[in-house]
Design an enzyme around this catalytic site. Structure first.
Site, short mmCIF file in Angstrom:
data_model
loop_
_atom_site.label_atom_id
_atom_site.label_comp_id
_atom_site.label_asym_id
_atom_site.label_seq_id
_atom_site.Cartn_x
_atom_site.Cartn_y
_atom_site.Cartn_z
N ASP A 20 57.90 144.25 -26.35
CA ASP A 20 57.64 143.89 -27.74
C ASP A 20 56.14 143.72 -27.95
OD1 ASP A 20 58.07 143.17 -30.36
OD2 ASP A 20 58.56 141.09 -29.92
N LYS A 28 58.89 126.51 -25.59
CA LYS A 28 59.72 127.52 -26.24
C LYS A 28 61.16 127.12 -25.99
CE LYS A 28 60.44 132.50 -26.46
NZ LYS A 28 59.96 133.81 -26.02
N GLN A 56 59.59 128.81 -36.06
CA GLN A 56 60.91 129.14 -35.55
C GLN A 56 61.20 130.61 -35.77
OE1 GLN A 56 64.19 126.63 -36.70
NE2 GLN A 56 65.66 128.20 -36.09
N ALA A 62 64.25 131.45 -30.71
CA ALA A 62 63.77 130.19 -30.18
C ALA A 62 62.88 129.48 -31.18
CB ALA A 62 62.98 130.45 -28.90
N ALA A 113 63.89 134.04 -34.44
CA ALA A 113 65.33 134.27 -34.41
C ALA A 113 65.95 133.63 -33.18
CB ALA A 113 65.61 135.77 -34.39
#
Lengths: 250, 366
Positions: A155, A39, A18, A22, A20
């Site tokens: 990202d 997800k 887990q 999903a 932040a």
């Protein structure tokens, strides 16, 4: 109240991790079907319900759209299996393998993992039949294909790259870019250079010893980008100089 | 964090009681405070006085006028502070002042007062980073050990976490600060600046119930707020907008100032909580501390509390005495570094408008 199809799927899925935004689950539609990864962007109680619903819907749809665009452009990303934007569920192809972060030296040293995890994750690039340098080539080539399609990942870290295990799956070894949660569409040189810079910073912080390897990533990226490279290279040098953060005012 | 080895603090227990005077004036608040670090390691706030420069509705504070206000009130505020603490300036160990970041002119007038006192009473000066002051005071008051810090005020919006003697910035605003966004909107709808525009927005928002669509701009761990301000301002030109609050009939398709305050708070605070949660997940922390002027907003505290509870964590927040800029936090952070042997030479006792949180060497933490 009866559960929706997505809700009942999640209720029988095995939780993996887990973050932040999903939760990640593994589930198979039937006992002999190939598994898929779910997800699930769960409801955030702190957010106003209608704001939360809007955000979740647009983020799931946006991520699915970006991944489809990647697939059409030949970027190696997992296939899409299901999208339920209203419920916040995105189902993608399950990749049996390991994240590049864990395969490179330095990446497995994670504080919040216990000893069992570390043993289970003792994969090495050799076991996958590829050298570390070949993995860097994969990374550079895939990012180049993605940027040529004007997609910015947003990202790029070695945690967001998966290498598929060749023997366990019977498929050729392949690297996949994952987690397009922060991805967006842009043709600007600046955005592409920042995308690369984020990866460079991730390399130097998680894999201090393999920093020279980043040069091979750029080399493969250069080949992939062709004539666009020189402009991005210049911009990347600029970005390096100023860093990502501005000087604070006031 | 489980399994974390017990680290010894580099800060030695004091051999005697230490007293510090802190002077703050980086924005429209002029503050003075005296803090005491006793031999047994306890910290006591002896006094904490403040005077705020309040402008008429629709106006912000200009640097020149703010500096004038600070110069006019400096003696009175410091005098009150000493009287309440029953302390003479001769007993003080060091005089701490805000070095930055902040508005140039107000910073300079307070630094001048600090320098004068330092020469008059022959006391060492300690220049303090305003943001570090907020963090250290928040940690001291709440007892939070190693929290992710959300620092939200009129000039700053940052998500901060401590690592290797440095307060690292994980996320921040890419343009204006959240307090600036709220204050400027308060001016647009002509809310009073007394006691603060943010407080009046909070009260107004309690009456609103209609969530209007405005942009939601998180970018990874950073946020952008200037576009949100433009877009919420645009609603005041909407033909459904009623500056007087309109009728009481809930069926009417109207937009009231209360609705705008409500929408602005809900959206902006959701963004703040989201980036804080990202930072918490990233570094694996379960504590969150809110500091800065916007930190006294109870709706923000409530939302952050829900998020922390969902992550089985804890939220720490303080009230307006310590959230809003004050002198005591400068004294606290200054005294910590003074006890580590740090002081600012007179010739170096300048101030700066740009002084990032991560530029400070946090010598007193391991």
């Amino acid at each position: 109240m009866s559960l929706s199809a997505s809700q009942s799927l999640i209720s029988k899925a095995a939780p993996i991790s887990q973050g932040a935004e999903a939760a990640i689950y593994k589930v198979a539609l039937s006992s002999d079907a190939t598994p898929m990864l779910l997800k699930y962007r769960f409801k955030k109680q702190y957010r106003h319900p209608s704001l939360d619903a809007n955000l979740t819907r647009s983020r799931v749809a946006g991520e699915a759209r970006t991944m489809l665009k990647c697939l059409r452009s030949g970027v190696s990303v997992p296939g899409i299996r299901m999208v339920d934007a209203t419920e916040g569920v995105l189902g993608i192809e399950w990749i049996d393998g390991q994240s590049v972060r864990k395969l490179l030296p330095g990446g497995a040293e994670d504080d919040d993992e216990d000893e069992d995890d570390r043993l289970a994750n003792s994969d090495t690039p050799e076991e996958y039949g590829v050298s570390a340098d070949a993995i860097m080539q994969f990374i550079g080539t895939e990012i180049a294909k993605m940027h040529l399609a004007d997609i910015i990942h947003g990202d790029l870290t070695t945690s967001n790259m998966m290498l598929r295990h060749p023997r366990r799956t019977g498929l050729p070894v392949q690297m996949f870019l994952v987690d397009f949660g922060l991805a967006y569409h842009s043709s600007l040189t600046e955005d592409k250079a920042v995308d690369l810079y984020v990866l460079e910073r991730a390399f130097s912080s998680t894999h201090p010893e393999s920093e020279p390897l980043f040069a091979s990533v750029l080399q493969a990226y250069e080949v992939g980008m062709g004539k666009e490279w020189s402009a991005i290279k210049r911009r990347l040098d600029d970005v390096r100089l100023r860093g990502r953060k501005r000087s604070m005012v006031g | 964090m489980p399994g974390r080895t017990k680290r010894t603090s580099p800060l030695k227990a004091p051999d005697r009681a230490y007293l510090a005077l802190g002077l703050e004036g980086s924005a429209n608040k002029l503050g003075a405070g005296i803090i005491k670090h006793a031999e047994d390691g306890s910290t006591t706030v002896l006094s904490n006085t403040r005077h705020t420069y309040i402008t008429p509705p629709g106006e912000g504070f200009q640097p020149r006028d703010t500096a004038l206000h600070h110069r006019e009130w400096a003696l009175k505020v410091i005098d009150d502070c000493l009287k309440q603490a029953y302390v003479s300036l001769h007993d003080i160990d060091c005089i701490c002042f805000t070095k930055g970041p902040g508005m140039g002119a107000p910073l300079q007038s307070v630094a001048l007062v600090a320098r004068t006192l330092s020469l008059l009473y022959d006391k060492p000066l300690v220049g303090v980073n305003h943001c570090v002051g907020h963090i250290e005071m928040g940690r001291e008051i709440t007892g939070a050990q190693n929290p992710v810090v959300l620092y939200v005020s009129g000039g700053n919006t940052q998500v901060i976490a401590y690592s290797r003697q440095c307060y690292r910035i994980f996320g921040e605003t890419l343009d204006i600060a959240v307090g600036n966004c709220l204050d400027r909107f308060a001016r647009v709808i002509n809310l009073s600046n007394d006691p603060s525009p943010g407080y009046n927005i909070e009260q107004e928002a309690k009456k609103g119930n209609r969530l209007l669509p405005i942009p939601y701009a998180t970018k990874g761990m950073d946020i952008s707020l200037s576009g949100i301000l433009t877009s919420i301002e645009a609603y005041t030109f909407d033909k459904r907008y009623r500056p007087d609050g309109g009728t009481d009939n809930p069926e009417d398709d109207i937009i009231t100032p209360a609705d705008l305050c409500f929408s602005l708070q809900e959206t902006v605070f959701a963004m703040l909580v989201e980036i804080t949660e990202r930072a918490m997940a990233h570094i694996g922390s379960k504590e969150v501390l809110i500091v800065g002027g916007v930190g006294c907003n109870e709706r923000l505290q409530e939302m952050m509390g829900i998020m922390a509870a969902e992550r089985h964590g804890q939220i720490f927040a303080t009230d307006e005495r310590f959230c809003i800029d004050n002198g005591i936090m400068i004294a606290q952070a200054g005294l910590l570094s003074f006890r580590m042997g740090f002081s600012t030479a007179l010739a170096k006792s300048t101030c700066t408008q740009r002084f990032r949180t991560d530029q400070v060497h946090v010598a007193w933490r391991k």
